[in-house]
Design a protein around this motif. Structure first.
Motif, PDB file in Angstrom:
ATOM      1  N   MET A 295      33.108  38.183  39.660  1.00 44.71           N
ATOM      2  CA  MET A 295      34.060  37.304  39.966  1.00 44.71           C
ATOM      3  C   MET A 295      35.371  37.254  39.152  1.00 44.71           C
ATOM      4  SD  MET A 295      32.256  33.469  41.139  1.00 44.71           S
ATOM      5  CE  MET A 295      30.928  33.578  39.848  1.00 44.71           C
ATOM      6  N   ILE A 296      35.041  37.723  37.918  1.00 44.79           N
ATOM      7  CA  ILE A 296      36.163  38.218  36.935  1.00 44.79           C
ATOM      8  C   ILE A 296      36.942  39.380  37.680  1.00 44.79           C
ATOM      9  CG2 ILE A 296      36.768  38.891  34.764  1.00 44.79           C
ATOM     10  CD1 ILE A 296      33.977  37.532  33.714  1.00 44.79           C
ATOM     11  N   GLU A 297      36.325  40.226  38.030  1.00 40.52           N
ATOM     12  CA  GLU A 297      37.083  41.478  38.565  1.00 40.52           C
ATOM     13  C   GLU A 297      37.918  40.986  39.819  1.00 40.52           C
ATOM     14  OE1 GLU A 297      33.775  44.982  37.284  1.00 40.52           O
ATOM     15  OE2 GLU A 297      33.824  43.904  39.376  1.00 40.52           O
ATOM     16  N   ASN A 298      37.404  40.146  40.409  1.00 34.52           N
ATOM     17  CA  ASN A 298      37.998  39.756  41.597  1.00 34.52           C
ATOM     18  C   ASN A 298      39.322  38.944  41.279  1.00 34.52           C
ATOM     19  OD1 ASN A 298      38.368  39.428  44.538  1.00 34.52           O
ATOM     20  ND2 ASN A 298      36.129  38.792  44.826  1.00 34.52           N
ATOM     21  N   ALA A 299      39.053  38.103  40.274  1.00 34.55           N
ATOM     22  CA  ALA A 299      40.184  37.062  40.066  1.00 34.55           C
ATOM     23  C   ALA A 299      41.315  38.048  39.404  1.00 34.55           C
ATOM     24  CB  ALA A 299      39.567  36.163  38.882  1.00 34.55           C
ATOM     25  N   VAL A 300      40.941  39.181  38.622  1.00 35.63           N
ATOM     26  CA  VAL A 300      41.978  40.067  38.030  1.00 35.63           C
ATOM     27  C   VAL A 300      42.491  40.794  39.051  1.00 35.63           C
ATOM     28  CG1 VAL A 300      42.127  42.198  36.576  1.00 35.63           C
ATOM     29  CG2 VAL A 300      40.568  40.244  35.680  1.00 35.63           C
ATOM     30  N   LYS A 301      42.021  40.822  40.156  1.00 37.96           N
ATOM     31  CA  LYS A 301      42.412  41.752  41.316  1.00 37.96           C
ATOM     32  C   LYS A 301      43.558  40.653  42.014  1.00 37.96           C
ATOM     33  CE  LYS A 301      41.452  45.373  44.525  1.00 37.96           C
ATOM     34  NZ  LYS A 301      40.657  46.420  44.985  1.00 37.96           N
TER      35      LYS A 301
END
Lengths: 321, 321
Positions: A295-301
């Motif tokens: 989810m963090i990776e997705n949010a950063v993206k």
């Protein structure tokens, strides 16, 4: 950028949320150090787990919250009464621009209502929507929307879901010219209930999407589309049948298969709310370390791709046209 | 009793239909010899296969048909233009009472339209419906309806589906006090789209059924209900996802499992049309010998149980009340 996380949300809070942050921090290189975490949680409960973040103490801030909205509380009522809850505080920070994205694995309804009442829908977006990836046999995913936020829809809502899903597939999932299909009970044009029949020609004539026609229930796991659009009632039923396929074959029958592995929500983490004025990701209640990391990776993206601005521009153009 | 069969319908016509008749005749004892088959088909095409019925020549009559309604023809148009087709002739016989039940594995839409225009809906039945059994993990079946005949429904339609499904489960599937559930996007009362929200209280207050509340997509394969009610759009999507589970895991991935075996349509044969004035069974296009045999058994059961009269009585009482 500042990524806000409700570390009190989900069945394994706050431990797994904090472990997800650590896992993410370990995975990134120094060049990406401009990412700062804003963790919202009860200091007494989270304290012991935060000790593990010691070596990254400059990379996070703890914002104290006093209460938690339970998984079965009524979203609107709970948000009104528990303004000191981690979800309410998170959305407050998002609304003030103190964080650039908000992640939470708590009460899904409260996350949705919180987003609608604070950062609100993007101008021109009639109905923000929740989408979910559905594994395909070829190793990729169909992006299904809506999966439950909008149980009753009009054709113009489905058209907007198609546009938002298509833009998400393009800018966040990196798909070139994503194929958008309408979930229906038959392949041919003219099939369907009144909603599907009325939506088909609108999708067909829409210049902004690559509409490839109807798909049926049997196409859900096949590579005949990239984005599948429907109202949230049918989408929710379809998603939950798909999830039960994983429970039955992978968890109960212990069948090992790459297709089943793809169902593991840890891979894709959470579900974005599309159409609100900031990136918001909702996690499963059973989110664990890899799910939070995803989810963090997705949010950063979502933040890096300026996805909210992309939607803004699209719907602003539409409003002017 | 006279059982009519369209032996030209389906991908393996007429061979598998005739083999199904033989298989059935071999399976019954002399006491049941009052069953007579009325086979509707092209004598030139069917002739060579009928030779296998030689030893039962008193048990069947061939009614010649000249044309066939193709799988992709428009139902209403085809029925009007091809009055010498096996489906049209079959429904003519059913309407005149020359046969007591009609079985066909041809064009599903033509079977449905044929039933509606000849034997017609039972007085008081607003919308005849097509149901399908969905395998449960415990070896039994959920009886799902509607699965596509009625894409747009009102609450009173769903209530009638619940009643017809419940009566079918009781009198034909021999289930005692069958549990009737409403397909929904959440478990709690009050959840759902407008249709589900309006239907729930009607089912709850209905004295003629054992309503047990909402089920979700994840309950489709579980033993939380016996009859599941929904409009035909969602029902069709759910059925086709379920069928694709069989294709993926049993046919493609060659996984052997008793749960998957239950998906084999040969076991249950065909889908009844509930709510018309005579037993009509629709088979899959790929119906083969065991599927036809199952449909014959089912048709015999529908006739013997006087199911049409049971529905008649129920809806006549309702009309008087």
């Amino acid at each position: 950028m500042n990524i806000g996380i409700d570390i009190m949300g989900g069945d394994y809070a706050p431990e797994e949320a904090i472990k997800g942050v650590i896992s993410y921090l370990k995975s990134i290189s120094d060049q990406e150090e401009d990412i700062h975490f804003v963790l919202i949680g009860n200091p007494d409960i989270a304290g012991p787990y935060l000790a593990a973040l010691e070596q990254w103490e400059g990379s996070y801030t703890l914002i104290p919250s006093a209460s938690v909205i339970g998984m079965h509380e009524h979203p609107t009522k709970a948000l009104k009464e528990k303004q000191d809850s981690s979800i309410a505080i998170g959305f407050g920070l998002l609304q003030m621009g103190k964080i650039d994205a908000f992640i939470g694995a708590g009460n899904t309804g409260a996350m949705l209502v919180g987003a609608m009442y604070t950062v609100k829908a993007i101008p021109g977006v009639l109905r923000p929507t929740i989408a979910s990836p559905i594994p395909k046999l070829n190793g990729r995913y169909n992006f299904l929307l809506d999966v439950g936020a909008n149980a009753d829809c009009k054709p113009e809502h489905l058209v907007q879901f198609a546009v938002m899903g298509s833009l998400y597939a393009k800018h966040v999932l990196d798909l070139d010219n994503p194929r958008v299909a309408l979930l229906n009970l038959g392949e041919e044009e003219g099939k369907g209930n009144i909603l599907a029949q009325a939506t088909y020609p609108l999708l067909k004539q829409h210049s902004g999407i690559n509409f490839t026609g109807n798909v049926e229930g049997r196409d859900l796991f096949l590579d005949n589309s990239d984005v599948i659009v429907c109202e949230g009632f049918t989408g929710n039923v379809a998603l939950k049948i798909a999830e039960s396929v994983y429970h039955i074959f992978a968890e109960q029958k212990k069948i090992q298969d790459p297709f089943l592995d793809q169902f593991n929500f840890e891979i894709y983490g959470g579900t974005p709310i599309l159409g609100v004025n900031a990136p918001v990701l909702i996690g499963h209640g059973i989110s664990n370390q890899p799910a939070f990391k995803s989810m963090i990776e997705n949010a950063v993206k979502l933040v890096k791709s300026n996805f909210t601005q992309i939607l803004h521009n699209h719907f602003a153009e539409k409003a002017e046209a």
